[in-house]
Scaffold this motif. Structure first.
Motif, PDB file in Angstrom:
ATOM      1  N   LEU A  56       0.815  -1.212   0.000  1.00  0.00           N
ATOM      2  CA  LEU A  56       0.000   0.000   0.000  1.00  0.00           C
ATOM      3  C   LEU A  56       0.856   1.273   0.000  1.00  0.00           C
ATOM      4  O   LEU A  56       0.388   2.329   0.383  1.00  0.00           O
ATOM      5  CB  LEU A  56      -0.917   0.005   1.236  1.00  0.00           C
ATOM      6  CG  LEU A  56      -1.882  -1.176   1.367  1.00  0.00           C
ATOM      7  CD1 LEU A  56      -2.626  -1.118   2.691  1.00  0.00           C
ATOM      8  CD2 LEU A  56      -2.851  -1.231   0.195  1.00  0.00           C
ATOM      9  N   LEU A  57       2.087   1.164  -0.469  1.00  0.00           N
ATOM     10  CA  LEU A  57       2.996   2.304  -0.395  1.00  0.00           C
ATOM     11  C   LEU A  57       2.695   3.366  -1.437  1.00  0.00           C
ATOM     12  O   LEU A  57       2.037   3.117  -2.437  1.00  0.00           O
ATOM     13  CB  LEU A  57       4.453   1.847  -0.500  1.00  0.00           C
ATOM     14  CG  LEU A  57       4.989   1.242  -1.818  1.00  0.00           C
ATOM     15  CD1 LEU A  57       5.249   2.281  -2.880  1.00  0.00           C
ATOM     16  CD2 LEU A  57       6.261   0.488  -1.528  1.00  0.00           C
ATOM     17  N   ILE A  82       5.346   3.890   3.685  1.00  0.00           N
ATOM     18  CA  ILE A  82       4.674   2.614   3.917  1.00  0.00           C
ATOM     19  C   ILE A  82       3.810   2.742   5.158  1.00  0.00           C
ATOM     20  O   ILE A  82       4.301   3.146   6.218  1.00  0.00           O
ATOM     21  CB  ILE A  82       5.707   1.486   4.108  1.00  0.00           C
ATOM     22  CG1 ILE A  82       6.522   1.315   2.818  1.00  0.00           C
ATOM     23  CG2 ILE A  82       5.037   0.185   4.523  1.00  0.00           C
ATOM     24  CD1 ILE A  82       7.677   0.339   2.942  1.00  0.00           C
ATOM     25  N   PRO A  83       2.527   2.393   5.066  1.00  0.00           N
ATOM     26  CA  PRO A  83       1.699   2.441   6.272  1.00  0.00           C
ATOM     27  C   PRO A  83       2.092   1.330   7.246  1.00  0.00           C
ATOM     28  O   PRO A  83       2.384   0.206   6.836  1.00  0.00           O
ATOM     29  CB  PRO A  83       0.274   2.245   5.755  1.00  0.00           C
ATOM     30  CG  PRO A  83       0.399   1.701   4.379  1.00  0.00           C
ATOM     31  CD  PRO A  83       1.762   2.019   3.876  1.00  0.00           C
ATOM     32  N   TRP A  98       2.960   6.403   9.144  1.00  0.00           N
ATOM     33  CA  TRP A  98       3.600   6.108   7.866  1.00  0.00           C
ATOM     34  C   TRP A  98       5.091   6.124   8.111  1.00  0.00           C
ATOM     35  O   TRP A  98       5.604   7.008   8.806  1.00  0.00           O
ATOM     36  CB  TRP A  98       3.269   7.185   6.838  1.00  0.00           C
ATOM     37  CG  TRP A  98       1.832   7.282   6.480  1.00  0.00           C
ATOM     38  CD1 TRP A  98       0.865   7.984   7.136  1.00  0.00           C
ATOM     39  CD2 TRP A  98       1.192   6.655   5.377  1.00  0.00           C
ATOM     40  NE1 TRP A  98      -0.339   7.831   6.496  1.00  0.00           N
ATOM     41  CE2 TRP A  98      -0.163   7.018   5.420  1.00  0.00           C
ATOM     42  CE3 TRP A  98       1.639   5.825   4.356  1.00  0.00           C
ATOM     43  CZ2 TRP A  98      -1.079   6.580   4.477  1.00  0.00           C
ATOM     44  CZ3 TRP A  98       0.722   5.387   3.412  1.00  0.00           C
ATOM     45  CH2 TRP A  98      -0.621   5.762   3.474  1.00  0.00           C
ATOM     46  N   VAL A  99       5.815   5.189   7.544  1.00  0.00           N
ATOM     47  CA  VAL A  99       7.270   5.164   7.699  1.00  0.00           C
ATOM     48  C   VAL A  99       7.925   5.372   6.335  1.00  0.00           C
ATOM     49  O   VAL A  99       7.481   4.819   5.334  1.00  0.00           O
ATOM     50  CB  VAL A  99       7.756   3.873   8.386  1.00  0.00           C
ATOM     51  CG1 VAL A  99       7.562   2.659   7.523  1.00  0.00           C
ATOM     52  CG2 VAL A  99       9.201   3.983   8.812  1.00  0.00           C
ATOM     53  N   ARG A 100       8.976   6.197   6.339  1.00  0.00           N
ATOM     54  CA  ARG A 100       9.686   6.537   5.103  1.00  0.00           C
ATOM     55  C   ARG A 100      10.957   5.712   4.978  1.00  0.00           C
ATOM     56  O   ARG A 100      11.739   5.594   5.915  1.00  0.00           O
ATOM     57  CB  ARG A 100      10.050   8.019   5.118  1.00  0.00           C
ATOM     58  CG  ARG A 100      10.877   8.443   3.916  1.00  0.00           C
ATOM     59  CD  ARG A 100      11.191   9.906   3.968  1.00  0.00           C
ATOM     60  NE  ARG A 100      12.230  10.260   3.020  1.00  0.00           N
ATOM     61  CZ  ARG A 100      12.481  11.500   2.633  1.00  0.00           C
ATOM     62  NH1 ARG A 100      11.776  12.513   3.110  1.00  0.00           N
ATOM     63  NH2 ARG A 100      13.450  11.737   1.779  1.00  0.00           N
ATOM     64  N   GLY A 152       4.385  11.288  -0.595  1.00  0.00           N
ATOM     65  CA  GLY A 152       4.306   9.825  -0.640  1.00  0.00           C
ATOM     66  C   GLY A 152       3.080   9.286   0.075  1.00  0.00           C
ATOM     67  O   GLY A 152       2.388   8.404  -0.436  1.00  0.00           O
ATOM     68  N   ALA A 153       2.780   9.836   1.248  1.00  0.00           N
ATOM     69  CA  ALA A 153       1.602   9.384   1.987  1.00  0.00           C
ATOM     70  C   ALA A 153       0.317   9.723   1.225  1.00  0.00           C
ATOM     71  O   ALA A 153      -0.583   8.877   1.098  1.00  0.00           O
ATOM     72  CB  ALA A 153       1.579  10.000   3.384  1.00  0.00           C
TER      73      ALA A 153
END
Length: 185
Positions: A56-57, A82-83, A98-100, A152-153
């Motif tokens: 889901l990125l 990425i969630p 969310w992580v980058r 990105g999110a």
């Protein structure tokens, strides 16, 4: 020079048993990823059990020009958001974190990016994740801008039909383990 000597003497005096000093960062441990929405706003490192969802990125790519003004060479860069979700999460629930991840590539599906994603997946399987709470999702995002976190999110939300509230955590991984000098807890 005298100031440095005085400061060093003061710090060494404080670093006795009565005033222990540390550089370890303060970590806010959370029961769920969703509870990150109600975290301490001053918390810079969050810890929780999470499931990364790279399926889901969303991504943002750009080029970084070489260090010399005369340089015409540029290096491609891509950031993916990425969630992170709880085991019971469903797509109709909001994404709280969310992580980058970054790689030197212009393709979010490249082997370089997949290596970063695999490392995150392995870390999540091994136990709780620690992330740096770097930014929060604003109400409005400039999709023509340069902020890879927010773009990105937002791209992931649009592409996959996800929702994330204003104030959701935009994080980096792995989290830093050292902070500024402070009194130990």
């Amino acid at each position: 020079m005298l100031r440095r000597v005085i400061l060093a003497a003061l710090l060494s005096t404080l670093a006795c048993d009565g005033f222990p000093l540390t550089r370890d960062v303060r970590v806010q441990k959370l029961d769920t990823v969703a509870s990150a929405l109600d975290r301490d706003p001053d918390a810079k490192v969050l810890e929780f059990t999470a499931i990364p969802r790279p399926d889901l990125l969303g991504s943002k790519s750009w080029a970084v020009r070489g260090g010399h003004r005369a340089s015409s060479q540029s290096t491609p860069r891509t950031a993916v958001m990425i969630p992170l979700v709880d085991a019971s999460w469903t797509p109709d629930q909001p994404i709280a974190v969310w992580v980058r991840l970054d790689a030197r590539t212009d393709d979010p599906k490249s082997p370089a990016m997949q290596t970063e994603i695999d490392a995150l997946l392995d870390a999540a399987k091994a136990g709780p994740l620690r992330v740096n709470a770097t930014q929060t999702l604003p109400e409005d995002v400039d999709m023509d801008g340069t902020n890879a976190f927010t773009i990105g999110a937002k791209r992931a939300m649009a592409q996959h039909g996800l929702m994330s509230p204003t104030g959701a955590v935009l994080a980096t991984w792995p989290a830093k383990t050292k902070g500024s000098v402070r009194l130990a807890d």
